[in-house]
Design an enzyme around this catalytic site. Structure first.
Site, PDB file in Angstrom:
ATOM      1  N   SER A  36      25.522  -6.968 -44.709  1.00 51.58           N
ATOM      2  CA  SER A  36      24.182  -7.112 -44.121  1.00 51.58           C
ATOM      3  C   SER A  36      24.095  -6.236 -42.889  1.00 51.58           C
ATOM      4  CB  SER A  36      23.973  -8.575 -43.719  1.00 51.58           C
ATOM      5  OG  SER A  36      22.940  -8.703 -42.769  1.00 51.58           O
ATOM      6  N   TYR A  38      27.384 -15.690 -38.593  1.00 48.61           N
ATOM      7  CA  TYR A  38      26.925 -14.927 -39.767  1.00 48.61           C
ATOM      8  C   TYR A  38      27.283 -13.449 -39.589  1.00 48.61           C
ATOM      9  CZ  TYR A  38      23.832 -12.904 -43.325  1.00 48.61           C
ATOM     10  OH  TYR A  38      23.335 -12.196 -44.396  1.00 48.61           O
TER      11      TYR A  38
END
Ligand SMILES: NC(=O)c1ccc[n+]([C@@H]2O[C@H](COP(=O)([O-])OP(=O)(O)OC[C@H]3O[C@@H](n4cnc5c(N)ncnc54)[C@H](OP(=O)(O)O)[C@@H]3O)[C@@H](O)[C@H]2O)c1
Length: 311
Positions: free
Chosen positions: A153, A179
């Site tokens: 990501s 994350y």
């Protein structure tokens, strides 16, 4: 060295990227393949003729895909559970042409841990895939031109891997930092595989899909969704211009899993169907791959850190 480019732009769909590519006889696994970007990845790969195994916590979720593509099957896999990963690997036989490590969780609001005590975002997004790839290494090595794709990501631009306190045991838990760190670890996983398994002919790359509305955002509260520009003040979903559709979001993944355009490329990071530049990470950077995500020393250190957990 020059970056790899392809003719496909930001808006290309997964099916367009694989147009004319024949994957008949290729066996592939897509984790988290029953929903969101994973399901579109399965559709494109199976649509090009691959035999796809949908690795999913709940195989019933994959029924619509299996009806659509009878050559596809679903097998249970919980990436937070080492026993489930072992069972999945034991069940696999024969060569594996591509492992697509797509499953993920984002921004769990409170610190959770898996059965081994690993912080849950790191456990699912990184460690589970590390264990799975290690368990399937022989199967990958038995294929003709095997590939591993790790779906990371743009969040990898926000945090390096904190070797001092990766599990948030001493620093306060921060859902986004956890994350971001797990997505940096995902790129380091692709770099590690590329460095260690090249002798088996295995190529590994990571990618960022872009911004796409999926159920990945289910743990975000309204204030966070609004801060991300994805929700208005009334709680309605907003789709900014730079958002992609799920079929566009799966394009870079299938490029790396199956396109001849990237044959021989390994240890790289792609976004919008192009190889990314290495940049300094930080709070404002919007594109590229952070230096800390492709650092070979960090990749080796993380590999050594994770290995005891999967033995
Ligand atoms: N959407 C975006 O804007 C975006 C942006 C950047 C990166 N990504 C990355 O893209 C990937 C796919 O996400 P998505 O957007 O398609 O979201 P999604 O629809 O929520 O897909 C994530 C998948 O991961 C699976 N999963 C979660 N925990 C798991 C576990 N313990 N074991 C096995 N599977 C598990 C989920 O299965 P269940 O149905 O069982 O929960 C789900 O199928 C993720 O790695 C994500 O980080 C997405």
């Amino acid at each position: 060295m020059a970056l790899t480019t392809t003719p496909f732009g930001t808006r290309a769909t997964a099916a367009e990227v694989l147009d004319g590519v024949d994957l008949t006889g290729h066996r592939m696994i897509v984790t988290g393949g029953a929903s969101g970007l994973g399901a579109e990845t399965v559709r494109a790969l199976a649509g090009a003729g691959a035999q796809v195994t949908v690795a999913t916590r709940n195989p019933a979720d994959a029924e619509p895909l299996i009806k659509e593509f009878p050559g596809t099957r679903a097998v249970a896999l919980d990436l937070a559970d080492p026993a489930s990963i072992r069972a999945f690997c034991d069940d696999w036989s024969g060569p594996l042409d591509a492992l697509v490590a797509n499953a993920g969780v984002m921004m769990l609001p409170t610190r959770q841990v898996n059965t081994q005590g690993w912080e849950m975002q790191l456990a699912v997004n990184y460690l589970g895939h590390f264990a799975l790839a290690n368990g399937l290494r022989t199967a990958l090595a038995a294929a003709e031109r095997p590939r591993v794709v790790v779906v990371s990501s743009g969040a990898q631009l926000r945090a390096g891997f904190d070797f001092e306190d990766p599990q948030f045991e001493r620093r306060p838990y921060n859902p986004f930092a956890a994350y971001a760190q797990s997505k940096t670890a995902d790129v380091l996983l692709a770099v590690g595989i590329s460095r260690r398994w090249a002798e088996h002919g295995i190529a590994a790359n990571a990618c960022a899909p872009g911004f796409i509305h999926t159920k990945l955002q289910r743990h975000l509260d309204e204030a966070t969704m609004q801060a991300f520009g994805a929700m208005d003040a009334q709680g309605n979903l907003v789709t900014p211009d730079y958002y992609k559709t799920p079929v566009q979001g799966a394009a870079t993944t299938v490029l790396l899993a199956a396109s001849p355009l990237v044959e021989g490329v390994s240890g790289s990071y792609f976004e919008d169907n192009q190889e990314s530049e290495v940049v300094d990470g930080g709070p404002e950077v919007m594109a590229g791959v952070a230096k800390w995500s492709v650092d070979p020393v960090a990749s080796d250190r993380l590999w050594e850190y994770a290995l005891p957990a999967v033995r």
